[in-house]
Design a protein around this motif. Structure first.
Motif, mmCIF file in Angstrom:
data_model
loop_
_atom_site.group_PDB
_atom_site.id
_atom_site.type_symbol
_atom_site.label_atom_id
_atom_site.label_comp_id
_atom_site.label_asym_id
_atom_site.label_seq_id
_atom_site.Cartn_x
_atom_site.Cartn_y
_atom_site.Cartn_z
ATOM 1 N N UNK A 42 0.655 -1.236 0.165
ATOM 2 C CA UNK A 42 -0.033 0.062 0.067
ATOM 3 C C UNK A 42 0.839 1.346 -0.141
ATOM 4 N N UNK A 43 1.888 1.216 0.936
ATOM 5 C CA UNK A 43 2.683 2.383 1.170
ATOM 6 C C UNK A 43 3.191 2.684 -0.220
ATOM 7 N N UNK A 44 4.000 1.325 -0.832
ATOM 8 C CA UNK A 44 4.901 1.664 -2.091
ATOM 9 C C UNK A 44 3.846 1.916 -3.086
ATOM 10 N N UNK A 45 2.615 1.472 -3.219
ATOM 11 C CA UNK A 45 1.758 2.082 -4.271
ATOM 12 C C UNK A 45 1.348 3.605 -4.279
ATOM 13 N N UNK A 46 1.165 3.844 -3.048
ATOM 14 C CA UNK A 46 0.786 5.254 -2.689
ATOM 15 C C UNK A 46 1.962 6.138 -3.317
#
Lengths: 489, 247
Positions: A42-46
């Motif tokens: 999620x963080x990486x995608x954000x």
């Protein structure tokens, strides 16, 4: 001398106890609570990260799962529930701001309250001698504004949020991230590598002397949020930069985790001066709340004649676990560590440094000033290691502890490992108390008890305070006074 | 200016002052002489408000106010200055910084504007010149590595700077050579005025050749046993304390 002259007026001018303890009502975009591979994704995608970085994060996460929390430090706290923390929280913004004018005014208001000169205009229009500092401001998990970027670009200096560097300078980030602090390094560094959200990135090209101080202000705002910033600074051959970092957080009853990683790479004939004023919320006088400050900072002096100096003023946080270190690889490289750690009430600090001498004629200096008041525990823990090839390496260590009252503790734990026949290692340590006589003497001249204490303690810290850039020295002196409030009488 | 009535004081549970009476008017310099352990230093600490010096009975009025109600720093700001017998070291704090901090604290207390570094430096240089004290002392940390004489000169310099209304000198002459003694006395004499008063505590009459007192008192066993003018000091020197206290 100029530095400490203003001390007491400044202490007197600040009446609040922890003036950064306000909470700002800013809408936040937050990841679901807890930690698993999906959160990492999620963080990486954000952050719209490239595949290699996601893979690196996942590798770190999987490694972290196999690790245990370190227990060797002289600090005590209940076990952290890593599933009860939000790993991503960002102030909601319609779109990414292109300039300061587009940044949420409420956010700017927060930084104004913190006294951070974000507005370039103010600085430029300011009177002579006004702050000339480029600032990157990190709010919870993201960087919200970086100032003076154009002027720096002209010199070829890159100073931006690390998330942006990943987009615009991926080759530099990929080359250096994790090269000083690998993702397997320690429990908190592994966690950081998996979930780091933002931080500052800085690259000084060959032969450039950075024309101004670079600075990052970190602010934790959202509740139950961890802050995991990652800072990476690279000084190419013959370059120089002075970098400052400041930290604050609101007052909350819960403990909040701050697990940062800072990596510095210093090439041939280059120098980095890294200064920190850490003033995270320390908790109240009964030890309720406060930040757990578990930080890994390391500098690699890779080239010949490279130099790094860490200066830290640690006054905040419920618990500080932090050992800014120097790997002195290049011949003739120099590492310095100047530290002031103040603990009051129920604060605990276990801090120090590691000087790893690998190259010939490398030298290091450690000056540590630990101040304990209330029922606080303050430990200096430092390693000096002379490698087999570190011919004529030298280290000089001075550890001074100052006790205020009779319920606090100061501890010095030096580790020395020497494999070089020609290395010289010196270690001095002292422990002293602020005497009733000293306080009475100051009071008899008209200083209040707290002003007297601030003056005496600032005197004790003088050698280290002098190492700070002017902009920070003033703030640091004030902090010394404020953080000892309530320690007398 | 100062009115001490039936003052009893203890240190560590032991009574040292046992009913001391003394009145000092503006414009007067009083000397207190007495043997070791008579309570001379205790008196100066009680007046300055040091912790652990507990008043059990009696009263002290200073400019019409009950002095014992005030903290040590308030008393300092009200114009009471104690020149210490053993000045205290404060490592890392330059003397100039210390002086300026004290000077501004007192100005602030009086509601006056604080002075900046430049202005202060000018002022303190005037004082060092007047008293013949070397400027390099200003850069050194407060009393750290000072000789006994330098420490006492440092006290006198602070007194000259702060211009107190009531000067308390606690054995300022002990450990001083004759030149230093003259500097110290000069500092006090420059401040003598109809508005100010002083209490000079000393063991020897020598200091009183340079600071000529209006009154001399003999303190023995926590009480003033004899008072007189300057000639009493000479008499003391001749006959010794034992005989005088017995009288």
């Amino acid at each position: 001398m100029a530095i400490s002259q203003e001390t007491v007026e400044q202490v007197a001018s600040v009446s609040e106890k922890y003036k950064y303890g306000f909470v700002s009502d800013i809408e936040a975009d937050t990841a679901p609570i807890g930690l698993n591979e999906d959160i990492v994704r999620f963080i990486s995608a954000k952050k719209e990260e490239p595949e290699w970085l996601l893979e690196w994060r996942l590798k770190a996460y999987r490694h972290w799962l196999t690790m245990e929390e370190p227990e060797w430090a002289k600090v005590e706290f209940p076990k952290i529930d890593f599933q009860d923390i939000y790993y991503y929280s960002a102030p909601v913004q319609k779109e990414k701001p292109k300039s300061l004018d587009e940044v949420d005014p409420e956010l700017l208001e927060v930084y104004k309250k913190l006294g951070i000169p974000l507005k370039e205009q103010e600085v430029l229009a300011g009177v002579e001698g006004a702050h000339n500092v480029a600032v990157d401001a990190v709010f919870d998990s993201v960087s919200v504004a970086t100032t003076f970027r154009e002027r720096l670009e002209k010199e070829g200096v890159i100073f931006c949020p690390i998330s942006e560097a990943v987009q615009n300078h991926p080759e530099l980030v990929q080359k250096y991230i994790g090269s000083v602090v690998p993702h397997t390094d320690n429990y908190y560094a592994a966690l950081n590598s998996a979930v780091f959200t933002d931080g500052s990135f800085c690259y000084i090209p060959k032969g450039v002397r950075c024309p101004m101080e670079l600075s990052t202000y970190f602010r934790i705002n959202a509740a139950q949020t961890g802050q995991f910033e990652r800072t990476l600074i690279i000084a190419d051959d013959e370059s120089y930069v002075s970098y400052l970092e400041g930290c604050t957080a609101p007052m909350r009853d819960e403990n909040q985790l701050h697990a940062a990683v800072v990596e510095l790479v210093i090439h041939k004939d280059a120098e980095i001066k890294y200064s920190t004023v850490q003033n995270w919320y320390p908790g109240d006088e009964n030890g309720v709340g406060g930040i757990y400050n578990f930080v890994t900072k390391r500098a690699a002096c890779r080239g010949e004649n490279s130099k790094v100096s860490w200066t830290q003023v640690e006054t905040g946080s419920a618990i500080t676990w932090k050992y800014p270190s120097c790997i002195l690889q290049g011949d003739n490289s120099v590492g310095e560590f100047y530290s002031i750690a103040i603990t009051n009430n129920l604060q605990q600090a276990d801090t120090g440094t590691k000087m790893i001498h690998l190259g010939k004629n490398t030298s290091s200096t450690i000056i540590s000033k630990g101040i304990s008041a209330g029922r606080a525990q303050n430990t200096y823990r430092g390693l000096v290691r002379m490698g087999r090839k570190a011919d004529n390496a030298r280290n000089h260590t001075v550890c001074d502890s100052l006790l205020i009252g009779d319920k606090c503790g100061a501890h010095t734990v030096p580790y020395i490992e020497n494999q070089s026949r020609t290395a010289k290692i010196e270690h001095e340590a002292t422990t002293s108390k602020v005497s009733e006589e000293q306080l009475f003497y100051c009071q008899q001249r008209g200083l209040s008890e707290e002003e007297s204490m601030a003056l005496i303690v600032n005197g004790f810290c003088k050698e280290v305070l002098q190492k700070l850039p002017m902009e920070f020295a003033v703030e640091a002196q004030k902090l010394v006074g404020i953080s000892l409030e309530g320690s007398v009488g | 200016m100062l009115e001490i009535k039936d003052l009893h004081a203890e240190v560590g549970g032991k009574e040292i002052l046992k009913g001391l009476n003394l009145t000092i008017n503006a414009g007067e310099i009083h000397a207190i002489m007495g043997p070791n352990g008579a309570g001379k230093s205790t008196l100066s600490y009680v007046l300055a408000g040091r912790d652990g010096y507990e008043v059990t009975k009696g009263s002290v009025l200073y400019k019409g106010q009950d002095l014992l109600d005030f903290s040590p720093d308030e008393r300092a700001n009200m114009g009471i200055f104690l020149a210490f017998q053993y000045p205290v070291e404060i490592p890392g704090v330059a003397s100039a910084t210390f002086f300026k901090t004290a000077y501004n604290a007192q100005r602030k207390y009086r509601g006056e504007q604080e002075v900046d570094a430049m202005e202060f430096l000018k002022l303190i240089r005037e004082k060092t010149n007047e008293l013949g004290i070397k400027d390099d002392m200003l850069k050194r940390p407060v009393n750290v590595g000072f000789s006994g004489g330098e420490k006492k000169r440092n006290e006198v310099l602070q007194m000259a700077l702060l211009e107190p209304d009531l000067m308390l000198l606690d054995e300022t002459d002990s450990g001083l050579d004759i030149d230093a003694l003259k500097i110290a006395a000069d500092g006090v004499n420059r401040l003598r005025s109809p508005e100010r008063a002083g209490l000079v505590i000393t063991h020897y009459q020598r200091l009183l050749d340079y600071i000529v007192p209006d009154f001399v008192h003999v303190l023995a066993d926590g009480r003033i046993v004899k008072s007189g003018d300057k000639s009493l000091a000479l008499e003391l020197e001749e006959k010794g304390y034992t005989e005088m206290s017995a009288a």
